[in-house]
Design a protein around this motif. Structure first.
Motif, PDB file in Angstrom:
ATOM      1  N   ARG A 167      34.982 -44.819  17.378  1.00 35.71           N
ATOM      2  CA  ARG A 167      33.903 -45.377  18.202  1.00 35.71           C
ATOM      3  C   ARG A 167      34.418 -45.940  19.523  1.00 35.71           C
ATOM      4  N   SER A 168      35.605 -46.538  19.501  1.00 37.22           N
ATOM      5  CA  SER A 168      36.131 -47.201  20.692  1.00 37.22           C
ATOM      6  C   SER A 168      36.351 -46.232  21.851  1.00 37.22           C
ATOM      7  N   ARG A 169      36.589 -44.981  21.554  1.00 36.18           N
ATOM      8  CA  ARG A 169      36.826 -43.997  22.613  1.00 36.18           C
ATOM      9  C   ARG A 169      35.586 -43.795  23.478  1.00 36.18           C
ATOM     10  N   TYR A 170      34.412 -44.135  22.916  1.00 36.67           N
ATOM     11  CA  TYR A 170      33.141 -43.920  23.619  1.00 36.67           C
ATOM     12  C   TYR A 170      32.427 -45.242  23.918  1.00 36.67           C
ATOM     13  N   ARG A 171      33.208 -46.323  23.899  1.00 32.23           N
ATOM     14  CA  ARG A 171      32.670 -47.677  24.160  1.00 32.23           C
ATOM     15  C   ARG A 171      31.505 -48.015  23.226  1.00 32.23           C
ATOM     16  N   MET A 172      31.658 -47.684  21.954  1.00 29.31           N
ATOM     17  CA  MET A 172      30.655 -47.996  20.936  1.00 29.31           C
ATOM     18  C   MET A 172      31.251 -48.858  19.824  1.00 29.31           C
ATOM     19  N   ASP A 173      32.320 -49.592  20.116  1.00 31.02           N
ATOM     20  CA  ASP A 173      33.036 -50.303  19.058  1.00 31.02           C
ATOM     21  C   ASP A 173      32.558 -51.730  18.836  1.00 31.02           C
ATOM     22  N   VAL A 174      31.303 -51.996  19.154  1.00 34.48           N
ATOM     23  CA  VAL A 174      30.724 -53.306  18.875  1.00 34.48           C
ATOM     24  C   VAL A 174      30.813 -53.573  17.371  1.00 34.48           C
ATOM     25  N   GLY A 175      31.136 -54.816  17.016  1.00 37.34           N
ATOM     26  CA  GLY A 175      31.196 -55.186  15.604  1.00 37.34           C
ATOM     27  C   GLY A 175      32.539 -55.008  14.939  1.00 37.34           C
ATOM     28  N   THR A 176      33.519 -54.447  15.656  1.00 37.99           N
ATOM     29  CA  THR A 176      34.849 -54.349  15.054  1.00 37.99           C
ATOM     30  C   THR A 176      35.506 -55.735  15.150  1.00 37.99           C
ATOM     31  N   PRO A 177      36.303 -56.135  14.202  1.00 38.22           N
ATOM     32  CA  PRO A 177      36.822 -55.342  13.089  1.00 38.22           C
ATOM     33  C   PRO A 177      35.974 -55.415  11.803  1.00 38.22           C
ATOM     34  N   ILE A 178      34.855 -56.122  11.822  1.00 41.38           N
ATOM     35  CA  ILE A 178      34.041 -56.199  10.599  1.00 41.38           C
ATOM     36  C   ILE A 178      33.565 -54.804  10.207  1.00 41.38           C
ATOM     37  N   TYR A 179      33.075 -54.061  11.187  1.00 44.69           N
ATOM     38  CA  TYR A 179      32.749 -52.659  10.964  1.00 44.69           C
ATOM     39  C   TYR A 179      33.906 -51.835  11.504  1.00 44.69           C
ATOM     40  N   LEU A 180      34.397 -50.915  10.721  1.00 40.72           N
ATOM     41  CA  LEU A 180      35.579 -50.154  11.113  1.00 40.72           C
ATOM     42  C   LEU A 180      35.303 -49.300  12.343  1.00 40.72           C
ATOM     43  N   ASN A 181      36.376 -48.924  13.013  1.00 39.55           N
ATOM     44  CA  ASN A 181      36.275 -48.179  14.257  1.00 39.55           C
ATOM     45  C   ASN A 181      35.909 -46.704  14.034  1.00 39.55           C
ATOM     46  N   VAL A 182      36.003 -46.224  12.812  1.00 33.42           N
ATOM     47  CA  VAL A 182      35.822 -44.806  12.515  1.00 33.42           C
ATOM     48  C   VAL A 182      34.398 -44.503  12.065  1.00 33.42           C
ATOM     49  N   VAL A 183      33.782 -43.514  12.715  1.00 32.38           N
ATOM     50  CA  VAL A 183      32.506 -42.961  12.255  1.00 32.38           C
ATOM     51  C   VAL A 183      32.839 -41.691  11.482  1.00 32.38           C
ATOM     52  N   LYS A 184      32.373 -41.619  10.226  1.00 34.16           N
ATOM     53  CA  LYS A 184      32.629 -40.454   9.391  1.00 34.16           C
ATOM     54  C   LYS A 184      31.391 -39.573   9.370  1.00 34.16           C
ATOM     55  N   PHE A 185      31.598 -38.289   9.594  1.00 29.04           N
ATOM     56  CA  PHE A 185      30.494 -37.327   9.599  1.00 29.04           C
ATOM     57  C   PHE A 185      30.613 -36.371   8.412  1.00 29.04           C
ATOM     58  N   ASP A 186      29.468 -36.077   7.815  1.00 26.45           N
ATOM     59  CA  ASP A 186      29.358 -35.070   6.761  1.00 26.45           C
ATOM     60  C   ASP A 186      28.076 -34.301   7.055  1.00 26.45           C
ATOM     61  N   MET A 187      28.215 -33.059   7.481  1.00 33.05           N
ATOM     62  CA  MET A 187      27.072 -32.296   7.986  1.00 33.05           C
ATOM     63  C   MET A 187      26.929 -30.975   7.232  1.00 33.05           C
ATOM     64  N   ASP A 188      25.723 -30.686   6.820  1.00 29.45           N
ATOM     65  CA  ASP A 188      25.409 -29.373   6.248  1.00 29.45           C
ATOM     66  C   ASP A 188      24.679 -28.588   7.330  1.00 29.45           C
ATOM     67  N   ILE A 189      25.339 -27.597   7.854  1.00 28.20           N
ATOM     68  CA  ILE A 189      24.836 -26.835   8.983  1.00 28.20           C
ATOM     69  C   ILE A 189      24.318 -25.482   8.496  1.00 28.20           C
ATOM     70  N   ARG A 190      23.085 -25.197   8.852  1.00 26.87           N
ATOM     71  CA  ARG A 190      22.457 -23.923   8.501  1.00 26.87           C
ATOM     72  C   ARG A 190      22.185 -23.152   9.798  1.00 26.87           C
ATOM     73  N   GLY A 191      22.485 -21.876   9.789  1.00 28.00           N
ATOM     74  CA  GLY A 191      22.240 -21.060  10.965  1.00 28.00           C
ATOM     75  C   GLY A 191      21.503 -19.783  10.616  1.00 28.00           C
ATOM     76  N   VAL A 192      20.732 -19.289  11.569  1.00 23.81           N
ATOM     77  CA  VAL A 192      20.021 -18.018  11.420  1.00 23.81           C
ATOM     78  C   VAL A 192      20.460 -17.109  12.564  1.00 23.81           C
ATOM     79  N   ARG A 193      20.867 -15.901  12.212  1.00 25.95           N
ATOM     80  CA  ARG A 193      21.353 -14.957  13.223  1.00 25.95           C
ATOM     81  C   ARG A 193      20.216 -14.514  14.133  1.00 25.95           C
ATOM     82  N   GLN A 194      20.476 -14.452  15.415  1.00 25.75           N
ATOM     83  CA  GLN A 194      19.473 -14.033  16.400  1.00 25.75           C
ATOM     84  C   GLN A 194      19.208 -12.546  16.284  1.00 25.75           C
TER      85      GLN A 194
END
Length: 194
Positions: A167-194
């Motif tokens: 988060r700190s790389r994008y100036r979004m690190d408000v609340g650290t160190p109580i909230y950790l600096n890392v945002v974890k992503f888990d994405m299920d991406i679905r695509g349809v061929r054009q």
């Protein structure tokens, strides 16, 4: 936003994680080749852990993107992805307002977060790593995402994408160190061929 890997990859020789009855054999790269639009059935989830346990959990409900799988070389594949911070959703309205505010996404001034791939590298039969440039709050950094192919049927394809973004790389690190600096992503991406 760290492992933004829509891993367009790993489409050769892989294990298909969707019901085996649907897929009689592993798809050939040439079968998956093409340009795909990311569909609204995709799920973009994230969380930020808290010291002592617990976390902020959320998702984005508005996003768009496209990826191209090169039938001859995974390394020549590409992805572009945009999410809209105004669409952030959590279990609590007050938290959503905070995340949209100038303290975090500053969604009024910066209505999009974008990712554009710069390299795709196959790491296994059904996995890949995608490197690219992530831009949030007008700040751009190189990030990396891990991708796993979940299935391919007709013109539809599915991936799971994971990654960590500081988060700190994008100036979004408000609340650290109580909230950790890392945002974890888990994405299920679905695509349809054009």
């Amino acid at each position: 936003m760290r492992y933004a890997t829509l891993a367009l990859a790993g489409l050769t020789l892989g294990q298909i994680l969707l019901p085996q009855a649907v897929f009689s054999k592993t798809p050939e790269l040439s079968q998956a080749a093409g340009t795909y639009n990311i569909t609204g059935t995709s799920q973009i989830r994230f969380w930020v852990d808290q010291v002592g346990g617990g976390s902020i959990n959320g998702r984005f409900t508005k996003f768009s993107g496209r990826f191209r799988i090169d039938g001859r070389s995974i390394g020549a594949s590409s992805i572009s992805f945009t999410l809209y911070p105004q669409s952030v959703a959590t279990a609590e309205g007050r938290m959503e307002d905070f995340l949209r505010s100038s303290a975090v996404f500053h969604a009024d001034a910066y209505p999009t977060v974008t990712f554009r791939s710069t390299a795709v590298r196959q790491t296994g039969d059904d996995t890949a790593v995608v490197d690219g440039m992530l831009t949030a709050r007008g700040i751009t950094h190189r990030e990396q995402f891990s991708v796993r192919l979940q299935g391919l049927k007709g013109n539809a394809i599915a991936f799971n994408v994971t990654g960590n973004v500081y988060r700190s790389r994008y100036r979004m690190d408000v609340g650290t160190p109580i909230y950790l600096n890392v945002v974890k992503f888990d994405m299920d991406i679905r695509g349809v061929r054009q």
